[in-house]
Design a protein around this motif. Structure first.
Motif, PDB file in Angstrom:
ATOM      1  N   LEU A   1       0.829  -1.205   0.000  1.00 17.08           N
ATOM      2  CA  LEU A   1       0.000   0.000   0.000  1.00 17.08           C
ATOM      3  C   LEU A   1       0.866   1.259   0.000  1.00 17.08           C
ATOM      4  CD1 LEU A   1      -2.791  -1.077   2.523  1.00 17.08           C
ATOM      5  CD2 LEU A   1      -2.882  -1.063   0.019  1.00 17.08           C
ATOM      6  N   LEU A   2       1.978   1.221   0.740  1.00 18.51           N
ATOM      7  CA  LEU A   2       2.891   2.371   0.762  1.00 18.51           C
ATOM      8  C   LEU A   2       3.501   2.582  -0.619  1.00 18.51           C
ATOM      9  CD1 LEU A   2       4.440   4.560   2.308  1.00 18.51           C
ATOM     10  CD2 LEU A   2       6.174   2.815   2.857  1.00 18.51           C
ATOM     11  N   HIS A   3       3.947   1.505  -1.247  1.00 16.60           N
ATOM     12  CA  HIS A   3       4.515   1.593  -2.597  1.00 16.60           C
ATOM     13  C   HIS A   3       3.479   2.149  -3.574  1.00 16.60           C
ATOM     14  CE1 HIS A   3       6.282   0.304  -6.414  1.00 16.60           C
ATOM     15  NE2 HIS A   3       7.413   0.062  -5.771  1.00 16.60           N
ATOM     16  N   LEU A   4       2.250   1.667  -3.468  1.00 16.97           N
ATOM     17  CA  LEU A   4       1.169   2.115  -4.341  1.00 16.97           C
ATOM     18  C   LEU A   4       0.893   3.600  -4.170  1.00 16.97           C
ATOM     19  CD1 LEU A   4      -1.266   1.427  -6.234  1.00 16.97           C
ATOM     20  CD2 LEU A   4      -2.566   0.914  -4.154  1.00 16.97           C
ATOM     21  N   LEU A   5       0.777   4.056  -2.939  1.00 16.74           N
ATOM     22  CA  LEU A   5       0.488   5.464  -2.671  1.00 16.74           C
ATOM     23  C   LEU A   5       1.619   6.371  -3.142  1.00 16.74           C
ATOM     24  CD1 LEU A   5      -1.395   7.566  -1.300  1.00 16.74           C
ATOM     25  CD2 LEU A   5      -0.108   7.177   0.805  1.00 16.74           C
ATOM     26  N   CYS A   6       2.858   5.971  -2.849  1.00 16.57           N
ATOM     27  CA  CYS A   6       4.004   6.799  -3.248  1.00 16.57           C
ATOM     28  C   CYS A   6       4.130   6.872  -4.767  1.00 16.57           C
ATOM     29  CB  CYS A   6       5.290   6.243  -2.637  1.00 16.57           C
ATOM     30  SG  CYS A   6       5.414   6.466  -0.854  1.00 16.57           S
ATOM     31  N   GLY A   7       3.987   5.726  -5.424  1.00 18.54           N
ATOM     32  CA  GLY A   7       4.176   5.709  -6.874  1.00 18.54           C
ATOM     33  C   GLY A   7       3.089   6.426  -7.632  1.00 18.54           C
ATOM     34  N   ALA A   8       1.829   6.222  -7.228  1.00 24.37           N
ATOM     35  CA  ALA A   8       0.708   6.766  -7.992  1.00 24.37           C
ATOM     36  C   ALA A   8       0.419   8.222  -7.680  1.00 24.37           C
ATOM     37  CB  ALA A   8      -0.550   5.934  -7.720  1.00 24.37           C
ATOM     38  N   LEU A   9       0.711   8.664  -6.463  1.00 25.22           N
ATOM     39  CA  LEU A   9       0.251   9.993  -6.056  1.00 25.22           C
ATOM     40  C   LEU A   9       1.366  10.935  -5.614  1.00 25.22           C
ATOM     41  CD1 LEU A   9      -2.444  11.443  -5.872  1.00 25.22           C
ATOM     42  CD2 LEU A   9      -2.637  10.703  -3.492  1.00 25.22           C
ATOM     43  N   VAL A  10       2.281  10.463  -4.780  1.00 23.21           N
ATOM     44  CA  VAL A  10       3.292  11.354  -4.211  1.00 23.21           C
ATOM     45  C   VAL A  10       4.407  11.641  -5.211  1.00 23.21           C
ATOM     46  CG1 VAL A  10       4.976  11.658  -2.357  1.00 23.21           C
ATOM     47  CG2 VAL A  10       2.779  10.552  -1.881  1.00 23.21           C
ATOM     48  N   SER A  11       4.929  10.588  -5.845  1.00 19.29           N
ATOM     49  CA  SER A  11       6.087  10.741  -6.727  1.00 19.29           C
ATOM     50  C   SER A  11       5.903  11.787  -7.817  1.00 19.29           C
ATOM     51  CB  SER A  11       6.439   9.387  -7.348  1.00 19.29           C
ATOM     52  OG  SER A  11       7.528   9.499  -8.238  1.00 19.29           O
ATOM     53  N   PRO A  12       4.801  11.795  -8.584  1.00 18.02           N
ATOM     54  CA  PRO A  12       4.706  12.791  -9.665  1.00 18.02           C
ATOM     55  C   PRO A  12       4.692  14.223  -9.175  1.00 18.02           C
ATOM     56  CG  PRO A  12       2.619  11.630  -9.378  1.00 18.02           C
ATOM     57  CD  PRO A  12       3.642  10.885  -8.577  1.00 18.02           C
ATOM     58  N   PHE A  13       4.174  14.480  -7.984  1.00 20.89           N
ATOM     59  CA  PHE A  13       4.182  15.839  -7.460  1.00 20.89           C
ATOM     60  C   PHE A  13       5.581  16.247  -7.014  1.00 20.89           C
ATOM     61  CE2 PHE A  13      -0.363  15.423  -7.547  1.00 20.89           C
ATOM     62  CZ  PHE A  13      -0.817  16.723  -7.715  1.00 20.89           C
TER      63      PHE A  13
ATOM     64  N   LEU B   1     -13.390  15.013 -13.220  1.00 18.08           N
ATOM     65  CA  LEU B   1     -12.094  14.938 -13.901  1.00 18.08           C
ATOM     66  C   LEU B   1     -10.991  14.565 -12.916  1.00 18.08           C
ATOM     67  CD1 LEU B   1     -10.409  15.298 -16.451  1.00 18.08           C
ATOM     68  CD2 LEU B   1     -10.206  17.741 -15.916  1.00 18.08           C
ATOM     69  N   ALA B   2     -11.033  15.125 -11.708  1.00 22.52           N
ATOM     70  CA  ALA B   2     -10.023  14.791 -10.692  1.00 22.52           C
ATOM     71  C   ALA B   2     -10.116  13.324 -10.301  1.00 22.52           C
ATOM     72  CB  ALA B   2     -10.213  15.677  -9.465  1.00 22.52           C
ATOM     73  N   LEU B   3     -11.332  12.817 -10.158  1.00 22.84           N
ATOM     74  CA  LEU B   3     -11.508  11.403  -9.809  1.00 22.84           C
ATOM     75  C   LEU B   3     -10.948  10.514 -10.909  1.00 22.84           C
ATOM     76  CD1 LEU B   3     -12.691   9.185  -8.012  1.00 22.84           C
ATOM     77  CD2 LEU B   3     -14.877   9.492  -9.210  1.00 22.84           C
ATOM     78  N   TRP B   4     -11.214  10.882 -12.160  1.00 23.39           N
ATOM     79  CA  TRP B   4     -10.673  10.071 -13.250  1.00 23.39           C
ATOM     80  C   TRP B   4      -9.149  10.135 -13.270  1.00 23.39           C
ATOM     81  CZ3 TRP B   4      -7.509  10.848 -17.419  1.00 23.39           C
ATOM     82  CH2 TRP B   4      -7.392   9.752 -18.276  1.00 23.39           C
ATOM     83  N   ALA B   5      -8.555  11.319 -13.035  1.00 18.12           N
ATOM     84  CA  ALA B   5      -7.096  11.455 -13.028  1.00 18.12           C
ATOM     85  C   ALA B   5      -6.475  10.581 -11.943  1.00 18.12           C
ATOM     86  CB  ALA B   5      -6.709  12.916 -12.823  1.00 18.12           C
ATOM     87  N   LEU B   6      -7.090  10.550 -10.774  1.00 17.67           N
ATOM     88  CA  LEU B   6      -6.581   9.687  -9.700  1.00 17.67           C
ATOM     89  C   LEU B   6      -6.672   8.218 -10.097  1.00 17.67           C
ATOM     90  CD1 LEU B   6      -8.135  11.498  -6.604  1.00 17.67           C
ATOM     91  CD2 LEU B   6      -5.704  11.361  -7.185  1.00 17.67           C
ATOM     92  N   ALA B   7      -7.798   7.837 -10.698  1.00 18.56           N
ATOM     93  CA  ALA B   7      -7.956   6.445 -11.135  1.00 18.56           C
ATOM     94  C   ALA B   7      -6.910   6.083 -12.182  1.00 18.56           C
ATOM     95  CB  ALA B   7      -9.360   6.234 -11.688  1.00 18.56           C
ATOM     96  N   ALA B   8      -6.665   6.991 -13.133  1.00 14.22           N
ATOM     97  CA  ALA B   8      -5.691   6.729 -14.194  1.00 14.22           C
ATOM     98  C   ALA B   8      -4.279   6.558 -13.630  1.00 14.22           C
ATOM     99  CB  ALA B   8      -5.714   7.865 -15.214  1.00 14.22           C
ATOM    100  N   ASN B   9      -3.966   7.241 -12.522  1.00 10.52           N
ATOM    101  CA  ASN B   9      -2.655   7.088 -11.896  1.00 10.52           C
ATOM    102  C   ASN B   9      -2.549   5.816 -11.065  1.00 10.52           C
ATOM    103  OD1 ASN B   9      -1.720   9.467 -13.016  1.00 10.52           O
ATOM    104  ND2 ASN B   9      -0.944  10.285 -11.090  1.00 10.52           N
ATOM    105  N   PHE B  10      -3.626   5.492 -10.355  1.00  5.64           N
ATOM    106  CA  PHE B  10      -3.570   4.357  -9.436  1.00  5.64           C
ATOM    107  C   PHE B  10      -3.676   3.011 -10.149  1.00  5.64           C
ATOM    108  CE2 PHE B  10      -4.198   7.294  -5.913  1.00  5.64           C
ATOM    109  CZ  PHE B  10      -3.508   6.652  -4.880  1.00  5.64           C
TER     110      PHE B  10
END
Length: 431
Positions: free
Chosen positions: A233-245, A285-294
């Motif tokens: 879960l930590l890897h998933l959160l960091c890769g999909a959401l934290v890293s690009p920012f 649009l924000a929900l779709w962007a999050l889904a596309a990253n995760f």
């Protein structure tokens, strides 16, 4: 627009002096030692991408030892994907904002991982076809037709046959129909879902026929041994959401503390602005962007989380996830700008934010450039010396050879070096 987005990555990233490195040699050894058909269908670790192998073989035969040609092609591919991003953003926003975000994407220092390593052209191909499928999906949402469904299916198939990263990410296409439509047309949704499902089934058949379960577990030996836990879960959160920012402020995955602070603060601010100020269309649009990253990272993290959480911050993944981050940033910016006292205040604040982002990225580029040039120097030296028929132990120290052929990649022998020389330069078989 297109010319500017094509030129920017070339200006920033193209330079002479690079040579085949790391994963390039894995592919070169396969090309030189195996029949062409077997090379096309051979998996690379857990990945199986015969279409990329086909394209890469052609590029290598054209470029030969002139590696700068391959770097230029990767730069141009980055620009093409930036233009596809611009085309998608224009479906939702005004030209100025769409172009600004596309420029920010085109110059992102995260692209060093792709532009300077020719083998990663597969990521560019995969992303380009995915964006093509997304644009077709948007058109299909507003004007369904059989031709669009066919084009969507072809782009989706070529995307995962170029690289397997977006395999689960293809689910973002029917989700776009479901989330972004003003009124859900279930016929449209199920049509897109059916095409994407068919593509995935056909890919699965090919994968298990030519790669198999052994390939799926090759980089993570316990991937099928049990359920993933908190580390996943930590890897998933960091890769999909934290890293690009974080990559919006820095271009090297050893991020300084200010980049962590700025990246996490911007992520929280974007999500908060959309939650509290956003209209229904903004939130969709924000929900779709999050889904596309995760979605892609559900699978990526499964095959990487046991190695290290730092794998979640590898820059090559961020050419995908940066798109979701920029969609969140663009949505939040529109909401904030509309609430500022005047347009001039908004322009000044935007200029300051962009200056900080661009400054951090340009400042971090020399760190990677020096490392890639050093790897290229060692690779060229090893390649030249091995082609002379001598032992590599004299001209190249053990430490240097370890950098050129690290544990994750095969060591190269004199015989392999000569076979690769024939492949790259068209040297006769008996040379």
């Amino acid at each position: 627009m297109l010319l500017a987005l094509l030129a920017l990555p070339v200006i920033i990233f193209w330079r002479p002096g690079f040579f085949y490195i790391i994963d390039d040699w894995t592919a070169l050894i396969q090309m030189a030692e195996r029949p062409f058909g077997q090379y096309l269908l051979t998996p690379d670790g857990e990945q199986w991408f015969p279409f990329f192998h086909l394209i890469y073989y052609g590029l290598v035969k054209i470029a030969g030892e002139q590696y700068s040609i391959l770097v230029l092609i990767n730069c141009l591919g980055t620009g093409v994907n930036a233009f596809l991003l611009y085309s998608f953003c224009r479906r939702h926003w005004e030209p100025g904002l769409a172009f600004t975000l596309s420029l920010l994407y085109a110059m992102s220092a995260a692209h060093h991982a792709i532009t300077w390593n020719a083998f990663y052209f597969g990521y560019l191909l995969s992303l380009g076809f995915f964006l093509g499928a997304l644009l077709i999906t948007d058109r299909y949402l507003h004007a369904p037709s059989g031709g669009k469904l066919l084009g969507l299916g072809v782009c989706a198939a070529l995307s995962i046959l170029s690289h397997n990263y977006p395999l689960l990410g293809l689910l973002a296409l029917p989700l776009y129909i479901l989330i972004m439509g003003e009124r859900v047309s279930w016929r449209t949704f199920w049509a897109v879902t059916g095409v994407v499902g068919l593509v995935c089934v056909l890919f699965a058949v090919g994968y298990f026929r030519f790669a198999g379960l052994n390939a799926a577990a090759s980089r993570n030996f316990q991937v099928f041994s049990g359920l993933p836990g908190p580390a996943y879960l930590l890897h998933l959160l960091c890769g999909a959401l934290v890293s690009p920012f974080l990559y919006l402020f820095w271009g090297h995955y050893h991020f300084p503390i200010p980049a962590y602070i700025a990246g996490v603060a911007l992520l929280i601010a974007c999500l908060a602005a959309i939650w509290f100020w956003g209209e229904r269309s903004d939130k969709r649009l924000a929900l779709w962007a999050l889904a596309a990253n995760f979605l892609p990272f559900f699978l990526v993290s499964l095959t990487r989380y046991q190695r290290s959480v730092s794998q979640a911050f590898v820059a090559r993944y961020d050419i995908f996830t940066l798109i979701g981050a920029l969609l969140l940033l663009g949505t939040a910016w529109r909401l904030l700008a509309a609430r500022m006292p005047s347009r001039r205040y908004a322009q000044v604040l935007a200029g300051v934010i962009l200056a900080v982002m661009v400054g951090g990225q340009l400042r971090s580029l020399p760190i990677w450039s020096a490392q890639y040039l050093e790897m290229s120097r060692l690779a060229r030296k090893c390649y030249v010396e091995l082609n002379r028929g001598g032992s590599v132990s004299q001209p190249l120290t053990a430490e240097e050879y370890g950098k050129f052929c690290p544990d994750a990649h095969p060591s190269i022998t004199p015989g392999q070096a000569r076979a690769i020389r024939r492949l790259l330069g068209g040297v006769p078989e008996n040379s």
